[in-house]
Motif scaffolding. Structure first.
Motif, PDB file in Angstrom:
ATOM      1  N   ALA A 137       0.803  -1.105   0.137  1.00 13.77           N
ATOM      2  CA  ALA A 137       0.052   0.081   0.006  1.00 13.77           C
ATOM      3  C   ALA A 137       0.735   1.049   0.160  1.00 13.77           C
ATOM      4  CB  ALA A 137      -0.863  -0.013   1.251  1.00 13.77           C
ATOM      5  N   GLN A 138       1.859   1.322   0.854  1.00 15.56           N
ATOM      6  CA  GLN A 138       2.993   2.345   0.733  1.00 15.56           C
ATOM      7  C   GLN A 138       3.638   2.757  -0.548  1.00 15.56           C
ATOM      8  OE1 GLN A 138       6.589   2.257   0.746  1.00 15.56           O
ATOM      9  NE2 GLN A 138       6.616   4.458   0.836  1.00 15.56           N
ATOM     10  N   SER A 139       4.093   1.494  -1.217  1.00 13.61           N
ATOM     11  CA  SER A 139       4.736   1.711  -2.490  1.00 13.61           C
ATOM     12  C   SER A 139       3.685   2.163  -3.465  1.00 13.61           C
ATOM     13  CB  SER A 139       5.818   0.699  -3.044  1.00 13.61           C
ATOM     14  OG  SER A 139       4.798  -0.505  -2.927  1.00 13.61           O
ATOM     15  N   LEU A 140       2.436   1.731  -3.613  1.00 16.96           N
ATOM     16  CA  LEU A 140       1.309   2.277  -4.483  1.00 16.96           C
ATOM     17  C   LEU A 140       0.941   3.390  -4.346  1.00 16.96           C
ATOM     18  CD1 LEU A 140      -0.930  -0.940  -4.149  1.00 16.96           C
ATOM     19  CD2 LEU A 140       0.104  -0.130  -6.243  1.00 16.96           C
ATOM     20  N   HIS A 141       1.208   4.046  -3.247  1.00 19.98           N
ATOM     21  CA  HIS A 141       0.688   5.444  -2.744  1.00 19.98           C
ATOM     22  C   HIS A 141       2.008   6.325  -3.257  1.00 19.98           C
ATOM     23  CE1 HIS A 141       1.293   9.012  -0.168  1.00 19.98           C
ATOM     24  NE2 HIS A 141       0.134   9.154  -0.679  1.00 19.98           N
TER      25      HIS A 141
ATOM     26  N   LEU B 269       0.811  11.299 -10.778  1.00 19.16           N
ATOM     27  CA  LEU B 269       0.174  12.532 -10.607  1.00 19.16           C
ATOM     28  C   LEU B 269       1.366  13.783 -11.182  1.00 19.16           C
ATOM     29  CD1 LEU B 269      -2.156  14.518  -9.687  1.00 19.16           C
ATOM     30  CD2 LEU B 269      -1.182  14.466  -7.366  1.00 19.16           C
ATOM     31  N   ARG B 270       2.331  13.619 -10.505  1.00 20.38           N
ATOM     32  CA  ARG B 270       3.260  14.574 -10.856  1.00 20.38           C
ATOM     33  C   ARG B 270       3.938  14.591 -12.227  1.00 20.38           C
ATOM     34  NH1 ARG B 270       7.645  15.217  -6.143  1.00 20.38           N
ATOM     35  NH2 ARG B 270       8.437  16.772  -7.359  1.00 20.38           N
ATOM     36  N   LEU B 271       3.888  13.351 -12.936  1.00 21.06           N
ATOM     37  CA  LEU B 271       4.186  13.164 -14.159  1.00 21.06           C
ATOM     38  C   LEU B 271       2.808  13.361 -15.288  1.00 21.06           C
ATOM     39  CD1 LEU B 271       6.535  10.053 -13.529  1.00 21.06           C
ATOM     40  CD2 LEU B 271       7.167  12.247 -14.637  1.00 21.06           C
ATOM     41  N   GLY B 272       1.884  13.700 -14.712  1.00 20.42           N
ATOM     42  CA  GLY B 272       0.532  13.944 -15.674  1.00 20.42           C
ATOM     43  C   GLY B 272      -0.163  12.682 -15.921  1.00 20.42           C
ATOM     44  N   ASP B 273      -0.002  11.620 -15.470  1.00 20.26           N
ATOM     45  CA  ASP B 273      -0.480  10.215 -15.791  1.00 20.26           C
ATOM     46  C   ASP B 273      -1.706  10.048 -14.643  1.00 20.26           C
ATOM     47  OD1 ASP B 273      -1.740   8.006 -16.161  1.00 20.26           O
ATOM     48  OD2 ASP B 273       0.068   6.674 -15.611  1.00 20.26           O
ATOM     49  N   LEU B 274      -2.914  10.921 -15.022  1.00 23.48           N
ATOM     50  CA  LEU B 274      -4.126  11.005 -13.939  1.00 23.48           C
ATOM     51  C   LEU B 274      -4.765   9.797 -13.761  1.00 23.48           C
ATOM     52  CD1 LEU B 274      -5.409  14.652 -14.615  1.00 23.48           C
ATOM     53  CD2 LEU B 274      -3.755  13.947 -13.078  1.00 23.48           C
ATOM     54  N   ALA B 275      -4.976   8.881 -14.879  1.00 29.71           N
ATOM     55  CA  ALA B 275      -5.584   7.698 -14.694  1.00 29.71           C
ATOM     56  C   ALA B 275      -4.891   6.815 -14.058  1.00 29.71           C
ATOM     57  CB  ALA B 275      -6.009   7.331 -16.221  1.00 29.71           C
ATOM     58  N   GLY B 276      -3.510   6.542 -14.282  1.00 29.18           N
ATOM     59  CA  GLY B 276      -2.802   5.744 -13.535  1.00 29.18           C
ATOM     60  C   GLY B 276      -2.637   6.064 -12.068  1.00 29.18           C
ATOM     61  N   ALA B 277      -2.595   7.397 -11.905  1.00 27.07           N
ATOM     62  CA  ALA B 277      -2.462   7.845 -10.309  1.00 27.07           C
ATOM     63  C   ALA B 277      -3.620   7.377  -9.640  1.00 27.07           C
ATOM     64  CB  ALA B 277      -2.097   9.221 -10.560  1.00 27.07           C
ATOM     65  N   ALA B 278      -4.832   7.660 -10.101  1.00 19.42           N
ATOM     66  CA  ALA B 278      -6.031   7.299  -9.589  1.00 19.42           C
ATOM     67  C   ALA B 278      -6.309   5.845  -9.287  1.00 19.42           C
ATOM     68  CB  ALA B 278      -7.350   7.562 -10.290  1.00 19.42           C
ATOM     69  N   ASP B 279      -5.727   4.927 -10.168  1.00 14.54           N
ATOM     70  CA  ASP B 279      -5.805   3.674 -10.061  1.00 14.54           C
ATOM     71  C   ASP B 279      -4.868   3.100  -8.986  1.00 14.54           C
ATOM     72  OD1 ASP B 279      -7.591   3.280 -12.133  1.00 14.54           O
ATOM     73  OD2 ASP B 279      -6.151   2.709 -13.623  1.00 14.54           O
ATOM     74  N   LYS B 280      -3.674   3.706  -8.832  1.00 16.24           N
ATOM     75  CA  LYS B 280      -2.809   3.314  -7.930  1.00 16.24           C
ATOM     76  C   LYS B 280      -3.453   3.893  -6.597  1.00 16.24           C
ATOM     77  CE  LYS B 280       0.111   1.331 -10.544  1.00 16.24           C
ATOM     78  NZ  LYS B 280       0.411  -0.375 -10.549  1.00 16.24           N
ATOM     79  N   ALA B 281      -3.731   5.029  -6.371  1.00 16.84           N
ATOM     80  CA  ALA B 281      -4.258   5.551  -5.143  1.00 16.84           C
ATOM     81  C   ALA B 281      -5.390   4.767  -4.675  1.00 16.84           C
ATOM     82  CB  ALA B 281      -4.568   7.111  -5.382  1.00 16.84           C
ATOM     83  N   ASP B 282      -6.212   4.410  -5.539  1.00 16.19           N
ATOM     84  CA  ASP B 282      -7.539   3.805  -5.040  1.00 16.19           C
ATOM     85  C   ASP B 282      -7.133   2.246  -4.485  1.00 16.19           C
ATOM     86  OD1 ASP B 282      -8.962   5.862  -5.610  1.00 16.19           O
ATOM     87  OD2 ASP B 282      -9.434   5.113  -7.590  1.00 16.19           O
TER      88      ASP B 282
END
Length: 980
Positions: A332-336, A343-356
């Motif tokens: 969970a920590q490394s996924l976060h 997010l900082r790289l602009g991959d919003l969809a990938g960021a949302a998936d990993k955060a969820d």
């Protein structure tokens, strides 16, 4: 005599003795131990714990079982051994003979959490009962006595001769046995460090991790693979403070150790921390690569572990070092981390998936630290905002704020979360709510004396600036708020200096040491209450003890109030400590200290932007500069390259670049500077590594290397620098002249040791780079003449000089330095980024014969301990370049803060080693007793202009290059002092 343990057919003794500690004698290092019967687990008939010394955790655990299996077989497989394997790495079990003829088997192990030696043992009775035990080796005789008592063969606590098993333990360790006290120090320091990291007190966390590392090294040795964990944490806290040069080699060393560490979770953890470090350095692609490697290795480890449960319980010997549940939390920590990077790289969809996924995994494990969910939610809120969902972002961030307020009320994380909520509210159009949230957050952060990084503060400055432009009637008030908020920005170097000063005060300063110690005890109580409150809140809602939770919150409020009172008392008792903290100065207070024609210019730079503030007696100006740390750093590196000589000759200075930087920094306030002839500057980041005098006001050229016609900034103002606005304000209030009876004491003519090897003998093996850096710093024979000339200028005799072999650290510390009005150090300064096995900058002294490296380093912590009453301290032959060419200025600022704290009123320091002849010419002007004031900005300015214009000894244009005249800077409030 202690009563023997009574056997019974059921799990409990039935005599009411459960949970009552009984004297069990001493362990192998002399610590007193107790035995307590506990509730049995698994197939055990009875359970026991042994506690030794002051440690509140078990030194050993025992389970009484019935089994026909061979003892060695029980230690080699089965449910009990499976649980052991989640916590320890063990060698093959071997037959062993224990006290009073007990037979069985034993294996030597290492804790996965901390690497400390442990043993597991199976001891058999004649009637088929067995004691299974695990614990630290020093507890083995107590384990034996407890087993004999459980079998009814002796009374508990009866001493016996050392068994064959004990002799084997003594012979096999190769080091003195470790007692429970050492483990107590280690785990307490690690726990304290984790809390300090959570509240983002990174300097304090670094110190606590270092304390853990030292305790561990005492037990395991300095190069043991178990040392990877505290070492990687030290490196991460350095990175969190922006001390990237310091952190890098420690990460490398931690990775070497982690690769050999028996804990399979160690290397993935190291990779996840390297991801955070790379993100801190804005190397996002590298950071994402590390984070993905960490996630994949943790997923692989989880698959290998399958459904192996964690240890359960609350003691450290059952800490799940490599169970499926603990690895799931790590995933969970490394996924976060991956989510934040995408997010900082602009991959919003990938960021949302990993955060969820991170949020889901964290919610599915009770092993998840309670503060992770609000951290994860803040990242998820930022993703939602970037994806164009402001309402969702505000709701998620609001939940995070509520969680912080419940878990760590009035803490740095809550303050920062409120800043984040303010940013999202403003983006969503709720301007009034946004500024209120910002104010609430800043109030908390100010009360906590928190380290606020530039990127956390720049949003407030942007919002307040925008509102000031939109709401003219509120503009003045908003600018005042911006000015005070800017002063909350604190670098890692500043935090480190504060941490060292706090330790110094607590140890020795009678006036405020008691307050410091009370403050530390208050923080310890606060930590204990927060931890207990979090445990109470972690219970299922239908089982929560609401009365206890209410009481804990009331107790926490009381401790918070006491803490705030102690902070106020400390700052009132020690103005030097207040300077180090850089507590904000109100605009009106500062304006009241400024004289006509005088102003303070402060610059606060972040990743993407810089803010400038100009305060004069009658005005406050604020402006935004669209250049961040990277752009400023590149310019600073280019300017320094143009200053410093190449191949024995001065390089061509980039006049056009210096003029562009001036236009960016000061162009927006050109009209306000028209009537200012004395300017004090304060800056963070790259701007701290250059003297502002080399900036160029208007375009010009330097034909054939003649820079006399250049419109240098030093032609327009007498320039000085201050470590902070608070430092300027407090220095302006101190008495103008020292009370010392002696004019000057001078130190110089550094001599490196003839036997470099003996000097470095005390350095750990991993400090090869330090050996190279310190060994390359050569003798400075010319500084002897420099110091002698200055002594003559102020009427000091030869007996006031310590040169060559006489210039030792011991001699410096032995001198009554408060008797001298001027201190002159003509020696190398080394930055923490250059000597990476140390966490503080230092001045170099001639080492004593046969002495270790400490004898050559007058460290920042040593300077904090000096007792000075000095009008002026000069640091000549310093270099503020840093290993990256742009970051060393903050380290020099740390040295300046230390000298001010110790009792100096002003400093003159060099940004690079200036040639001997031009140094002599500069010092002639700086120490001119008939000039505008020794050591002041105007005296330095006049000496510099004389060199630029060729009015110094018929030199013509040869010294007009800034290499010769710009290296020294006046630090303080800009004033000079009259010398008799």
């Amino acid at each position: 005599m202690a009563l023997p343990l009574i056997l019974a057919a059921c799990a409990s003794t039935g005599d009411g003795t459960r949970d009552i500690p009984r004297d069990a004698g001493k362990n192998l290092v002399g610590e007193a131990c107790t035995l307590t019967e506990t509730a049995p687990t698994g197939a055990a008939r009875r359970g026991f714990t042994i506690q030794c010394g002051s440690w509140q955790q078990p030194s050993a655990r025992l389970s009484e079982v019935e089994s026909a299996s061979d003892p060695a077989a029980l230690l080699s497989g089965g449910a009990w051994r499976g649980e052991i394997d989640t916590r320890m790495a063990c060698a093959k079990a071997q037959p062993a003979h224990f006290a009073d003829g007990l037979s069985g088997a034993m294996a030597q192990c290492r804790l996965l959490n901390g690497g400390f030696p442990t043993v597991i043992a199976a001891m058999a009775s004649d009637d088929g009962r067995l004691i299974l035990a695990d614990g630290i080796p020093a507890a083995l005789p107590v384990i034996e006595r407890s087993a004999l008592a459980a079998f009814g063969r002796t009374a508990l606590g009866v001493q016996a001769a050392d068994s064959q098993a004990i002799e084997l333990i003594r012979q096999s360790t190769g080091r003195p046995l470790t007692g429970a006290g050492t483990l107590d120090v280690y785990y307490a320091a690690m726990s304290k460090a984790q809390y300090e990291d959570t509240i983002q007190d990174f300097a304090a966390s670094e110190d606590s991790y270092r304390a853990a590392m030292l305790a561990q090294a005492e037990a395991l040795g300095a190069d043991d693979p178990g040392g990877a964990d505290p070492l990687m944490h030290v490196a991460l806290e350095m990175s969190n403070q922006g001390r990237f040069d310091d952190a890098g080699p420690l990460f490398d060393e931690a990775q070497r150790l982690a690769t050999a560490n028996p804990n399979p979770a160690s290397l993935p953890r190291l990779l996840s921390y390297r991801a955070i470090d790379a993100a801190n350095r804005n190397k996002l692609d590298l950071a994402l690569s590390y984070a993905e490697q960490a996630t994949e290795q943790r997923r692989k480890l989880a698959r290998e572990l399958g459904g192996v449960p964690g240890g359960g319980g609350g003691d450290l010997l059952v800490f799940a070092g490599a169970s499926a549940s603990s690895v799931a939390v790590d995933i969970a920590q490394s996924l976060h981390t991956e989510a934040a990077l995408r997010l900082r790289l602009g991959d919003l969809a990938g960021a949302a998936d990993k955060a969820d996924e991170a949020l889901a995994m964290a919610a599915g494990s009770r092993a998840t630290p309670p503060w992770w969910r609000p951290q994860f939610l803040e990242t998820r809120a930022t993703i939602a905002s970037a994806a164009g969902n402001p309402a969702s972002a505000i709701a998620i961030q609001g939940e995070a704020v509520s969680l912080w307020a419940r878990i760590l009320p009035q803490s740095t994380p809550e303050g920062l979360a409120r800043l984040g909520l303010g940013r999202l509210l403003f983006a969503g159009g709720a301007e009034d709510q946004a500024i209120d949230s910002y104010r609430q957050g800043l109030s908390i952060l100010k009360a906590r004396n928190a380290e606020i990084r530039p990127r956390d503060l720049i949003g407030f400055l942007d919002v307040a600036s925008t509102l000031a432009a939109r709401r003219p009637d509120q503009a003045d008030g908003l600018r005042i708020e911006m000015f005070e908020a800017m002063q909350l920005m604190r670098s890692g170097v500043t935090s480190r200096t504060v941490s060292l000063a706090t330790a110094r005060l607590a140890a020795g300063d009678q006036a405020v040491g008691g307050v410091i110690r009370a403050q530390q005890e208050n923080e310890r109580r606060r930590y204990a209450l927060v931890a207990e409150l979090n445990r109470a809140l972690a219970a299922p809602s239908d089982l929560r003890d609401t009365a206890k939770i209410t009481r804990l919150r009331q107790d926490l409020d009381t401790v918070e109030r006491e803490g705030r009172g102690l902070d106020e008392t400390l700052q009132a008792a020690s103005s030097g400590y207040r300077q180090l903290l850089a507590t904000p100065v109100g605009a009106a207070e500062l304006q009241g200290l400024l004289k006509p024609g005088e102003a303070v210019a402060a610059f606060a730079s972040s990743e993407n932007a810089t803010y400038g503030f100009l305060v004069a007696a009658d005005r406050l100006r604020v402006w935004r500069i669209d250049i961040g740390d990277q752009g400023l750093g590149d310019v600073v590196v280019s300017l320094r390259r143009g200053v410093l000589p190449a191949a024995g000759a001065s390089g061509r200075f980039p006049v056009d670049l210096a003029q562009q930087l001036y236009a960016a920094l000061f162009g927006p306030i050109a009209d306000d500077l028209a009537g200012i002839d004395r300017l004090v500057t304060t800056a963070n980041g790259p701007l701290a590594s250059i003297p502002f005098g080399i900036l160029v006001v208007s375009p010009g050229t330097a034909p054939a290397g003649d820079y006399r016609g250049i419109d240098w900034m030093v032609r327009h103002q007498a320039l000085s620098a201050a470590p902070s606005v608070r430092a300027f304000a407090d220095l302006r209030k101190v008495p103008t002249a020292a009370a010392g009876t002696s004019a000057l004491i001078g130190f110089g003519d550094y001599r490196p040791p003839q036997d470099i090897g003996s000097l470095f003998a005390s350095l750990p093996a991993g400090c090869q780079r330090d050996r190279k850096v310190l060994g390359s710093l050569g003798a400075l024979p010319a500084t002897a003449g420099e110091v002698r000339r200055v002594a003559q200028l102020v009427g000091a005799g030869a007996d006031s000089l310590l040169l060559g072999p006489a210039f030792t650290k011991e001699a410096v510390l032995a001198k009554p330095l408060s008797d001298y009005r001027i201190l002159y150090f003509a020696t190398h300064a080394v930055l923490a980024s250059e000597i990476r096995c140390f966490s503080e900058p230092a001045l170099l002294a001639t080492p004593g014969a046969g002495s270790g490296i400490d004898s050559a380093l007058l460290r920042l912590s040593d300077i904090l301990n000096l007792k000075l009453d000095a009008d002026l301290v000069v640091l000549s032959a310093c270099n503020t370049a840093g290993t990256d060419g742009k970051s060393g200025g903050e380290a020099l600022s740390g040295l300046a803060r230390a000298f001010f704290y110790a009792g100096a009123r002003r400093l003159v320091v060099s940004h690079w080693q200036v040639p001997d002849d031009s140094t002599a010419a500069l010092m002639l002007g700086v120490f001119d007793r008939h000039g505008p004031g020794v050591g002041g900005a105007e005296a330095l300015r006049q000496a510099q202009l004389a060199m630029i214009d060729g009015r110094t000894g018929g030199i013509g244009a040869s010294w007009s290059h800034p290499f010769y005249w710009a290296g020294f800077t006046a630090i303080g409030d800009g004033t000079g002092v009259k010398v008799p």
